[in-house]
Design a protein around this motif. Structure first.
Motif, PDB file in Angstrom:
ATOM      1  N   SER A   1       0.831  -1.213   0.000  1.00 24.43           N
ATOM      2  CA  SER A   1       0.000   0.000   0.000  1.00 24.43           C
ATOM      3  C   SER A   1       0.863   1.261   0.000  1.00 24.43           C
ATOM      4  O   SER A   1       0.487   2.282  -0.576  1.00 24.43           O
ATOM      5  CB  SER A   1      -0.928   0.012   1.216  1.00 24.43           C
TER       6      SER A   1
ATOM      7  N   TYR B   1      -9.350  -1.184  -1.045  1.00 26.78           N
ATOM      8  CA  TYR B   1      -8.013  -0.590  -1.160  1.00 26.78           C
ATOM      9  C   TYR B   1      -7.957   0.720  -0.385  1.00 26.78           C
ATOM     10  O   TYR B   1      -8.785   1.614  -0.610  1.00 26.78           O
ATOM     11  CB  TYR B   1      -7.647  -0.356  -2.625  1.00 26.78           C
TER      12      TYR B   1
ATOM     13  N   TYR C   1       3.706   1.661  -1.554  1.00 25.92           N
ATOM     14  CA  TYR C   1       4.215   1.890  -2.909  1.00 25.92           C
ATOM     15  C   TYR C   1       3.113   2.345  -3.860  1.00 25.92           C
ATOM     16  O   TYR C   1       3.398   2.947  -4.895  1.00 25.92           O
ATOM     17  CB  TYR C   1       4.882   0.619  -3.433  1.00 25.92           C
ATOM     18  N   ARG C   2       1.865   2.050  -3.525  1.00 28.57           N
ATOM     19  CA  ARG C   2       0.748   2.551  -4.336  1.00 28.57           C
ATOM     20  C   ARG C   2       0.543   4.045  -4.114  1.00 28.57           C
ATOM     21  O   ARG C   2       0.053   4.750  -4.987  1.00 28.57           O
ATOM     22  CB  ARG C   2      -0.536   1.789  -3.994  1.00 28.57           C
ATOM     23  N   LYS C   3       0.940   4.532  -2.930  1.00 25.56           N
ATOM     24  CA  LYS C   3       0.734   5.945  -2.589  1.00 25.56           C
ATOM     25  C   LYS C   3       1.888   6.833  -3.047  1.00 25.56           C
ATOM     26  O   LYS C   3       1.712   8.040  -3.204  1.00 25.56           O
ATOM     27  CB  LYS C   3       0.576   6.107  -1.069  1.00 25.56           C
TER      28      LYS C   3
ATOM     29  N   ASN D   1      -2.964 -11.136  -3.911  1.00 24.18           N
ATOM     30  CA  ASN D   1      -2.251 -10.239  -2.986  1.00 24.18           C
ATOM     31  C   ASN D   1      -2.568 -10.558  -1.529  1.00 24.18           C
ATOM     32  O   ASN D   1      -1.697 -10.506  -0.660  1.00 24.18           O
ATOM     33  CB  ASN D   1      -2.619  -8.780  -3.287  1.00 24.18           C
TER      34      ASN D   1
ATOM     35  N   THR E   1      -6.536  -9.234  -6.493  1.00 22.95           N
ATOM     36  CA  THR E   1      -6.616  -8.886  -5.069  1.00 22.95           C
ATOM     37  C   THR E   1      -6.548 -10.143  -4.213  1.00 22.95           C
ATOM     38  O   THR E   1      -5.909 -10.147  -3.149  1.00 22.95           O
ATOM     39  CB  THR E   1      -7.919  -8.108  -4.771  1.00 22.95           C
TER      40      THR E   1
ATOM     41  N   ASP F   1      -5.915   3.298  -0.372  1.00 22.35           N
ATOM     42  CA  ASP F   1      -5.545   4.544  -1.035  1.00 22.35           C
ATOM     43  C   ASP F   1      -6.638   5.073  -1.969  1.00 22.35           C
ATOM     44  O   ASP F   1      -6.845   6.275  -2.072  1.00 22.35           O
ATOM     45  CB  ASP F   1      -4.247   4.353  -1.823  1.00 22.35           C
ATOM     46  N   SER F   2      -7.375   4.150  -2.621  1.00 22.57           N
ATOM     47  CA  SER F   2      -8.397   4.576  -3.586  1.00 22.57           C
ATOM     48  C   SER F   2      -9.815   4.478  -3.047  1.00 22.57           C
ATOM     49  O   SER F   2     -10.728   5.118  -3.569  1.00 22.57           O
ATOM     50  CB  SER F   2      -8.281   3.734  -4.857  1.00 22.57           C
TER      51      SER F   2
END
Length: 599
Positions: A123, A360, A125-127, A396, A393, A362-363
């Motif tokens: 999470s 998720y 690295y997604r941000k 993951n 997902t 972040d989104s």
């Protein structure tokens, strides 16, 4: 300064080097003051000797007196030279302690940041962008090193030299001290403001250079697209605009830099003129000798660089504090994916998922909603669904890249949170949809998950992934070096090398996340037939939008918008005449029509 307090642990770690550096600074500054005193004594000696020389010369003893006088002058000269050499030696030792300390701290800090990066969840690295992560471990750490090295070195030198020299100057002549030092505060403030201008414009140049580098990188990476759309001239024009912006900002910086040394020399010159004028008046009045003027001029020059460096050091500290604050921001990020009991045991592969829901962070997109399924040891599960249905997902969550919002995942009837994360992931072979290969040899890429390279295992994994023949056809075979992100290989070859990498580690659970999307149906069947043997007695999960990839699975689930629409084996789902059967018929007809068109 508060963000920089975090570095105190490193200063304590290398306190030996720091203390030695301080000691060497004190000694080197002593050897700075002594030559100035020797110069004063030498000049006063020469002036006084001249009054004795004339009578002695008249009396016929001029040659003997000259030899004696010159002998003493040579002694003074040798002493000054020895002092200069000793100072140079101790300056060398200062750099061998404080600067080396800063390099070691830089090494430790980079390792700390990189290790922390490795342990942060997906999470994070997604941000955050890759460029920002890179900037903090390179640019920001370099700025912090400037604080730990040059800033501390010159700061300590200033704190030692300033009181040492000024106290001695006051003891010699308080009035001359006051006048000779009048321009130095103005010099320090001027340098501070000029440095701020330099830093501000340097920042603009860095941003402009970063944009220019990014543009060039994208242009070269996408050169095929540029040529295909005949946009070479437009690209060159845009580059010219970006280069012009960089040139203008560089010239603006050069203009400010041009002020730097003239400003220093002007204020030092003013200080020297004041010293000579006031000192000359005192010499005329018989208050001091000629040597004092020369001594004070040397002292003024000694203090010029430390005072000049005050503004520079202040600027370095400001930039280092800002950079350390950015570094601390990431170092303070916590990894919430933690093992509860750190179980390190061999797993059999029984997987049970109950009421799994996940959004998720972040989104805010809800990817899974109360998903439940079970895979027996050695069985194969197929997960079918359109893009965005939540297939990846599940992969993951099984590898604990994320933790679910609700529900649980059990492996061998143990909650997945009890297992050691590294032990769990080591026993799972994962082939991602977005293939990533390292800039290394093909053999090393396949052996990436192995403790030690095994040529037989690597070759067998390549054969099972139907990429062996492609590899041996290369002039260097398995030693062929791949370009950035595996650009040397075609899309299908990259995916098959990725499959070989997962197979080579002989995992207990194998997850294929839409990894056959870049190969044709014929190659897909070849790979799946080869994988049949690999998947025997091994729990496997085949994630795909193609029904053909998952039809051989023991159990199939059909996902849509995070929910399970249907589940069962291929025959039962076909008999149900539902979503799966409709998807199968559409894809089969599409493949047949494609084959006809090729004929």
């Amino acid at each position: 300064m508060k963000p920089l307090w975090r570095l105190n642990k490193y200063l304590y770690k290398y306190k030996g080097l720091l203390l030695l550096g301080i000691l060497f600074t004190v000694i080197s500054n002593i050897f700075v003051i002594i030559p100035a005193q020797l110069v004063r004594l030498a000049i006063d000696y020469v002036v006084e000797s001249k009054t004795f020389f004339q009578p002695l010369s008249t009396g016929g003893m001029g040659d003997e007196a000259r030899d004696v006088f010159l002998g003493y002058v040579v002694i003074f000269g040798v002493l000054i030279l020895v002092m200069a050499l000793l100072r140079g030696f101790f300056l060398f030792l200062i750099r061998q302690t404080i600067i080396i300390m800063s390099r070691r701290v830089e090494y430790d800090l980079k390792n700390e940041i990189f290790y922390h990066y490795q342990n942060l969840p997906l999470s994070f690295y997604r941000k955050n962008s890759t460029g920002d992560l890179m900037a903090r471990i390179t640019e920001d750490v370099s700025r912090v090193r400037m604080y730990l090295g040059p800033a501390i070195m010159y700061g300590i030198n200033l704190l030692i030299l300033f009181p040492l020299v000024i106290s001695y100057m006051i003891s010699v002549n308080p009035t001359l001290t006051l006048y000779s030092l009048l321009p130095l505060p103005v010099l320090s403030l001027s340098i501070y403001f000029v440095n701020n201008l330099i830093n501000e414009r340097s920042e603009k140049i860095q941003r402009s250079l970063s944009s220019l580098s990014t543009y060039v990188q994208e242009a070269f990476s996408g050169i095929r697209v540029l040529k295909a759309f005949v946009r070479e001239e437009d690209s060159a024009r845009d580059f010219d605009t970006a280069s012009e912006d960089y040139k203008v900002k560089s010239i603006n910086l050069t203009k400010v830099n041009a002020l730097f040394f003239p400003l220093i020399m002007a204020l030092v010159g003013i200080s020297t003129i004041i010293t000579v004028y006031v000192g000359g008046m005192q010499v005329i009045n018989g208050q001091i000798g000629y040597g004092v003027i020369a001594e004070f001029i040397l002292y003024v020059n000694m203090l010029t660089w430390p005072v000049t460096s005050l503004g520079w050091v202040t600027s370095i500290i400001q930039r280092a504090a800002a950079s350390q604050a950015r570094i601390n921001e990431f170092l303070d990020e916590k990894n919430d994916i933690l093992s509860k009991e750190n179980l390190e045991i061999e797993i059999d592969g029984l997987v049970k998922v109950t009421d799994l829901s996940f959004t998720y962070p972040d989104s805010g997109v809800k990817a899974l909603d109360k998903v439940s399924f079970e895979i027996g040891k050695g069985q194969t599960l197929g997960i079918i669904g359109t893009t965005g249905s939540g297939k990846s997902t599940i992969a993951n969550l099984l590898m604990r890249m994320y933790d679910p919002d609700s529900g649980q995942i059990q492996i061998d009837n143990e909650n997945i949170e009890r297992y050691s994360i590294s032990s769990l992931r080591r026993q799972i072979g994962y082939v991602p949809q977005d293939v990533f290969l390292f800039s290394d040899s093909i053999g090393n890429n396949i052996a990436f998950g192995l403790e030690s390279a095994d040529d037989e295992l690597i070759e067998q994994a390549a054969k099972d992934a139907d990429v062996y023949q492609n590899i041996v056809d290369f002039p260097k075979g398995f030693d062929t070096m791949l370009g950035e992100r595996g650009i040397t290989l075609s899309g299908g070859q990259k995916q098959r090398v990725s499959i070989a990498r997962a197979i080579a580690k002989e995992p207990k659970i194998l997850i294929l996340d839409d990894c056959l999307s870049a190969v044709d149906t014929k190659t897909e069947n070849v790979i799946l037939n080869a994988l049949k043997r690999i998947m025997e007695n091994r729990t496997s999960i085949i994630i795909s939008h193609r029904v053909s990839s998952a039809k051989l699975a023991d159990h199939i689930i059909v996902l849509d918008d995070g929910r399970i629409l249907e589940q069962g084996n291929h025959d039962s789902l076909m008999n149900r005449k539902g979503v799966y059967a409709e998807l199968y018929e559409k894809q089969t007809q599409s493949n047949e029509s494609m084959d006809d068109s090729l004929i």
